[in-house]
Enzyme design. Structure first.
Site, PDB file in Angstrom:
ATOM      1  N   GLY A 210       0.792  -1.300   0.002  1.00 50.77           N
ATOM      2  CA  GLY A 210       0.064  -0.055  -0.131  1.00 50.77           C
ATOM      3  C   GLY A 210       0.691   1.284   0.012  1.00 50.77           C
ATOM      4  O   GLY A 210       0.424   2.071  -0.708  1.00 50.77           O
TER       5      GLY A 210
ATOM      6  N   GLU B   7      -8.640  -1.019  12.981  1.00 44.29           N
ATOM      7  CA  GLU B   7      -7.558  -1.887  12.397  1.00 44.29           C
ATOM      8  C   GLU B   7      -6.431  -1.853  13.496  1.00 44.29           C
ATOM      9  O   GLU B   7      -5.941  -1.085  14.272  1.00 44.29           O
ATOM     10  CB  GLU B   7      -6.739  -1.095  11.248  1.00 44.29           C
ATOM     11  CG  GLU B   7      -7.741  -0.785   9.988  1.00 44.29           C
ATOM     12  CD  GLU B   7      -7.187  -0.024   8.836  1.00 44.29           C
ATOM     13  OE1 GLU B   7      -6.001   0.629   8.961  1.00 44.29           O
ATOM     14  OE2 GLU B   7      -7.670  -0.104   7.609  1.00 44.29           O
TER      15      GLU B   7
ATOM     16  N   ASP C 200      16.358 -32.152  -6.552  1.00 50.09           N
ATOM     17  CA  ASP C 200      16.757 -32.109  -5.086  1.00 50.09           C
ATOM     18  C   ASP C 200      15.680 -32.909  -4.076  1.00 50.09           C
ATOM     19  O   ASP C 200      16.087 -33.757  -3.389  1.00 50.09           O
ATOM     20  CB  ASP C 200      16.965 -30.639  -4.805  1.00 50.09           C
ATOM     21  CG  ASP C 200      17.394 -30.350  -3.370  1.00 50.09           C
ATOM     22  OD1 ASP C 200      18.471 -30.923  -2.876  1.00 50.09           O
ATOM     23  OD2 ASP C 200      16.298 -29.798  -2.449  1.00 50.09           O
TER      24      ASP C 200
ATOM     25  N   THR D  29      32.072 -37.611   0.506  1.00 48.57           N
ATOM     26  CA  THR D  29      31.719 -37.553  -1.027  1.00 48.57           C
ATOM     27  C   THR D  29      32.870 -38.311  -1.698  1.00 48.57           C
ATOM     28  O   THR D  29      33.924 -37.626  -1.726  1.00 48.57           O
ATOM     29  CB  THR D  29      31.236 -36.265  -1.611  1.00 48.57           C
ATOM     30  OG1 THR D  29      30.037 -35.939  -0.922  1.00 48.57           O
ATOM     31  CG2 THR D  29      30.974 -36.337  -3.136  1.00 48.57           C
TER      32      THR D  29
ATOM     33  N   HIS E  11      22.723 -23.126   3.418  1.00 47.68           N
ATOM     34  CA  HIS E  11      21.965 -23.517   4.666  1.00 47.68           C
ATOM     35  C   HIS E  11      21.082 -22.898   4.983  1.00 47.68           C
ATOM     36  O   HIS E  11      20.616 -21.781   4.766  1.00 47.68           O
ATOM     37  CB  HIS E  11      23.320 -23.157   5.692  1.00 47.68           C
ATOM     38  CG  HIS E  11      24.653 -23.824   5.712  1.00 47.68           C
ATOM     39  ND1 HIS E  11      25.749 -23.393   6.155  1.00 47.68           N
ATOM     40  CD2 HIS E  11      24.782 -25.121   5.294  1.00 47.68           C
ATOM     41  CE1 HIS E  11      26.880 -24.457   5.942  1.00 47.68           C
ATOM     42  NE2 HIS E  11      26.497 -25.358   5.242  1.00 47.68           N
TER      43      HIS E  11
END
EC number: 2.3.3.8
Length: 1093
Positions: A67, A119, A258, A349, A752
């Site tokens: 807004g 509001e 993934d 790995t 991460h």
């Protein structure tokens, strides 16, 4: 990442569906979405209120303060909305802070005018300690700085929020007539926030009138890792990209890879026309490379951010690499392009295996790569990295593509300077020792070798190097231990992680420990048994228990639990472990645990004085004493980084891969590592930087501290405070990675989950400056980190604080057979010969004919079986399906137990019937008998109305395997062609596939946990056969169920496999194979200790 933003429409939909409150929530589901492709006639039919109500139109693209930015159309009729959209929709819009992007998605809601007094503002967000509820009695566009204005209430982890608390602490300035409605709504909103795993939920304005409550604008994030818990309520969620950055199909493709993989694959396109592209292994390393590129002036040319990690397969790496190569060879650049294939030193790995996938992609794209003048720079370390670098260098020579290759002898980010022309490219960089150089000890002794090195002369010697947890005062949380690990630390490993356990035992042996650091393993999916491992040259047995209680009871000396439990099991297993007072340290390896569960674990651990390392970590290491799981990599890296004996430097890092890089840097610039911990990449690690820095401060043997911080969070400021207050007096070298984040035009979520700054103070730049101001030693960039560490260390040596000890060569440890074979160091003659079947490739082959060709030849006996077994003339498609089942079950190689028995009998001179029977007798639950079991399990679950997620969770809770799920070789990314062939046929010809569809939904859940948990061929045939029997029109329901019950489905397997067994018998006779005797060196002779003496 965990916390992901959702669209306003999705957030409101969740609220309208699931909020439980006495407050009347108005305008439920009165919203409509609009894109450039919207059919307005259809939209008006679906939402007739659009024709009668005044409307508000606003973008739904993760833009806050719309807004105030003038991006909202108010009090319009439908024609006015369409006119507004003509000037906004699909038009490039610039939004300060958020960037420049096209407005693609808009939302239409009913326009109602409210007064300022009606509001309000409400927001709930998560922190480590609990969830904060913010409320302000003045909401709307001009709400201002709510952090400064709002009333706040913190609900501690595992606590509940009451209406009384809300009324007393938040609603002090609210009119009395609205307090009850607001209190009920806020409590309901908080419960919704917890139940649906929100991490952030803001409503502004929240309108309260006499009629009820109206939700006007809403912004929210949810914990995406809780998908397996909330799937039934969330449904299929789509996460929109942040405003300022386009969504590319290639990003969606990698995200899909993934999701189907146990590895981590991430891709964010920043500037597809850029000349600098990266393909980096590791979440932390990927940030470091991006930082260095930006530091050296390459931010405007950086094309992408991404990472691959977690031991992706060759196929997964190939798919990832070809996506990047395809993107970077679409447009030429006047200066040519560079590709940086980087990474830290991997912990587990196999670098050579992942590089094979990259090499395949380079070969496929060699033409475009040369045409676009691409130069490639490679730097990597880890298991078998030397072979990976050799292969990468060779492909450069054979293709003519300039590829410059470097190993651990080169600083991790040095290749960035080379690629950008800031430093020369060495002609022949020095190479570190090859993995194969660390071979057998010359001595034949099986005893533990003598201590290889005294402690640093600067380290005081104490009779006992274990510091137990201090006793706390009554009513206060238990104090945590200063010393987590010693040479006598014993652990229990949760999960069947034999490779990690063997790595720990090899580390123990080379550190001259008296006994292995692993006392036992816990694995709920098997009965109690013993597992074989090596202790140096000698084989030993470690007990494996089905439940933790037995393991703890029988191994009271254990004080560390290393949990390899899955993200679904980690919470329950960790909570169970914390019930045993003997445990004072728990390492949680799993990534993707919901943050709400992590926070509960942290609270429990703090109360009990337990130190948690993780989640989402590789663990930690104390040289000469103990290492967690795969920390430190394989033995060659342990030796190269001198992790077999203590140094004087301790470090703490978030990233596991970067912790191994720190091992390398510290070993090259100082006398080595005393202790190192990777606390994990999640937003709420179980232990913090400060927890470990204070431990290091209180440990006499540690003389300097290294901290590798990260963008996101504020933990590093506690270190600043500790230095200023004098609590930390030892030199601290610190660098926070993620400095590039402030240079990007739009928000980028790094590898991460916690690597995301939510405010200026959480940026890496701000934290580095604060650390520098506090007195820490902060380099100018990661490139200079090693130099700063060396300078500080040299000063400590010069003033006598550190007196380096004399180096003594460590003992060597025998290399495993499988790894020696991987390196090509040995060869072994095959035990069997076969010429009828080969199951090793992408597709099963019978006597040289691929399975697809077998089907093309229309071989089969389906019609005969229909008559003989089912006493029916089955439809043609049913006969074809039976024939196909027989074909695909006919054989699967000589290595399985049934074929093995048949061959051994044949070579012993037995007849066909005896040989075949010996093979058939091996068929059961463990081999080939899963068709009936799979059919029964899935049918029972489906018929009872159980959701797929409920079925998976129930089987998990009961400790039972789902029959027909899982494959040793095939996975979701390397599919079994047999299953694909059958699936295509069934989907085309069967009248209904309800049970198959149910099983495939189960497969989606199981493969999200582990990519090889696919619906295998046994499971597929089982569930498809039930669909066939129930829907082909030839059987009543009772008859169909009876055929499953009496074992007809297993009969398919028995008959199909008999063809293969007979073939093996005939093959051995043709080949004139003699009597088989199993080689003794393939047998472990394990006798009782008193007998072997």
């Amino acid at each position: 990442m965990s916390a992901k933003a959702i669209s306003e429409q999705t957030g409101k939909e969740f609220l309208y569906k699931y909020i439980c409150t006495s407050a009347a929530v108005k305008n439920r589901f009165h919203y409509a979405s609009v894109t450039a492709e919207t059919d307005w006639n259809l939209l008006k039919q679906e939402h007739p209120w659009l024709l009668t109500e005044r409307l508000v139109v606003k973008p739904d693209q993760l833009i806050k303060r719309r807004g105030k930015l003038g991006l909202v159309g108010i009090n319009l009729d439908l024609q006015g909305v369409q006119e507004w959209l003509k000037t906004h929709l699909m038009k490039e819009t610039t939004v300060k802070i958020f960037g420049i992007s096209e407005m693609c998605y808009c939302m239409l809601v009913i326009c109602q005018i409210f007064t300022q007094e009606e509001e309000f503002y409400v927001c709930i967000y998560a922190t480590r300690e609990g969830d904060h509820v913010l409320f302000h009695h003045e909401g709307g566009v001009e709400v201002g700085d709510v952090d400064a204005k709002a009333q706040r209430l913190m609900v501690a982890v595992d606590n509940k929020l009451s209406e009384h608390q809300v009324t007393e602490q938040l609603l002090t300035q609210v009119p009395d007539d609205k307090k009850q409605v607001l209190a009920s709504f806020i409590v309901g909103l908080f419960n919704l926030y917890e139940d649906l795993y929100f991490t952030y939920l803001e409503i502004n304005p929240l309108v309260v009138t006499q009629n009820g409550v109206y939700i006007l604008d809403m912004a929210a994030k949810i914990d995406a890792t809780a998908d397996y818990i909330c799937k039934a309520k969330w449904g299929d969620l789509e996460f929109p990209p942040p405003f300022g950055r386009e969504a590319y199909p290639e990003e969606a493709y990698i995200a899909d890879l993934d999701a189907k993989s146990g590895a981590s694959l991430k891709l964010t396109l920043l500037n597809p026309r850029g000349r600098i592209w990266t393909m980096v292994a590791g979440g932390g390393a990927s940030v470091v490379y991006s930082d260095t590129i930006c530091d050296l002036g390459g931010v405007d040319e950086l094309a992408n951010y991404g990472e691959y990690s977690g031991a992706p397969s060759e196929q997964q790496t190939y798919d990832y690499a070809k996506t990047i190569l395809s993107l970077m060879t679409r447009e030429k650049h006047v200066q040519g392009k560079v590709l940086i294939i980087g990474g830290s030193i991997a912990n587990f790995t196999n670098v050579a295996a992942t590089f094979k996938g990259i090499v395949r992609a380079i070969k496929d794209y060699q033409g475009p790569l040369k045409e676009h003048e691409v130069t490639i720079f490679v730097r990597r370390g880890g298991p078998n990295y030397q072979e990976g670098l050799r292969v990468m260098g060779e492909v450069g020579k054979t293709t003519g593509i300039p590829i410059h290759v470097f190993g651990t002898e080169t600083h991790m980010t040095a290749i960035v300077g080379m690629a950008l022309g800031h430093r020369p490219i060495p002609n022949q960089p020095p190479m570190d020792a090859h993995t194969a150089n660390f071979l057998l000890n010359a001595s034949n002794s099986g005893m533990t070798p003598a201590t290889t090195r005294t402690a640093s002369f600067s380290e005081p010697r104490t009779p006992n190097d274990t510091t137990p947890a201090k006793k706390s005062k009554a009513g206060l949380p238990a104090a945590k231990a200063t010393t987590l690990f010693s040479k006598r630390t014993k652990s229990i490993v949760w999960g069947m992680q034999t490779r990690a356990v063997q790595g720990m035992l090899d580390f123990d042996y080379v550190c001259s420990r008296d006994e292995p650091s692993v006392a036992a393993m816990v694995y709920p999916f098997t009965g109690d048994h013993k597992q074989k491992f090596y202790w140096g040259h000698k084989e030993i047995l470690l007990p494996v228990y089905k439940n933790m209680a037995d393991a703890m009871k029988k191994h009271s000396e254990v004080d560390v639990l290393i949990s390899f439990a899955s993200l679904r099991s980690a919470f329950d297993s960790t909570v169970e472990a914390m019930q045993y007072s003997q445990i004072h340290t728990i390492a949680i390896i799993a990534e993707g645990i919901p943050e709400a569960q992590t926070r509960k674990m942290i609270k429990m651990a703090d109360e009990k004085g337990i130190t948690i390392i993780g989640p989402a970590t590789v663990g930690g290491i104390k040289p000469g004493c103990f290492k967690i799981g795969n920390t430190g990599g394989m033995l060659d890296n342990i030796l190269a980084s001198k992790l077999y004996r203590p140094g004087s430097v301790a470090y703490v890092s978030r990233s596991g891969g970067m912790s191994n890089e720190l091992n390398n840097i510290i070993s090259r610039t100082t006398d080595g590592v005393y202790e190192g911990v990777a606390i994990g990449g999640d937003r709420y690690p179980g232990s913090t930087f400060m927890d470990h820095v204070l431990r290091y401060q209180d440990t006499p043997g540690i003389k300097m501290i290294v901290v590798l911080g990260e963008v996101g969070g504020t933990e590093e400021y506690k270190i600043c405070q500790g230095i200023r207050e004098g609590r930390i007096t030892k030199p601290v070298v610190c660098w926070c990675i993620g400095t590039c984040a402030t240079m990007f035009a739009s928000e980028v979520q790094f590898g991460h989950a916690g690597a995301c700054a939510n405010q200026a103070s959480e940026t890496a730049v701000a934290k580095n400056q604060a650390l520098r101001d506090a007195g820490a030693f902060v380099p100018k960039s990661f490139d200079e980190l090693g130099n700063v560490i060396r300078t500080v260390y040299d000063d400590l040596v010069a003033n006598g604080t550190i007196i380096p000890a004399q180096e003594v060569p460590p003992p060597t440890v025998p290399m495993d057979y499988s790894w020696a074979r991987e390196l090509g160091l040995i060869r072994k003659p095959a035990s069997f010969m076969t010429s009828i079947c080969d199951e090793r490739g992408q597709e099963l082959i019978y006597a040289g004919m691929p399975i697809t060709e077998v089907f093309k030849e229309e071989m089969g006996l389906g019609g005969v079986l229909g008559l003989l077994w089912f006493q029916r003339r089955l439809p043609r498609y049913a006969c074809q399906f039976i024939e196909m089942c027989l074909m695909v079950t006919a054989d699967h190689g000589p290595a399985v137990s049934g074929a093995h028995n048949t061959i051994v009998c044949a070579r012993a001179g037995k007849d066909l019937i005896s040989s075949l029977t010996s093979g058939l007798l091996t068929i059961g639950d463990r081999f080939g008998g899963a068709l009936d079991a799979a059919a029964k399990q899935f049918s029972k679950a489906f018929d009872s109305g159980m959701l797929p997620m409920e079925f998976v969770n129930k089987m998990k809770k009961d400790g039972k395997l789902i029959m027909g799920i899982g494959h040793r070789v095939k996975s979701i990314n390397n599919p079994d062609m047999r299953v694909q062939i059958l699936k295509d046929f069934v989907k085309q010809h069967f009248t209904s596939t309800q049970l198959l569809d149910y099983a495939l939904d189960v497969e989606k859940i199981t493969t999200s946990k582990k990519p090889n948990l696919i619906l295998n061929v046994d499971g597929f045939i089982g569930v498809a056969f039930v669909d066939l029997l129930r829907t082909c029109g030839g059987f009543t329901r009772d008859e169909a169920d009876e055929f499953v019950e009496i074992g007809a489905l297993n009969g398919i397997f028995v008959l199909g496999r008999s063809m293969g067994f007979i073939g093996h018998y005939l093959d051995q006779k043709r080949l004139k194979q003699g009597l088989y005797r199993h080689p003794w060196d393939d047998i472990s002779y394990v006798l009782p200790e008193h007998m072997s003496m």
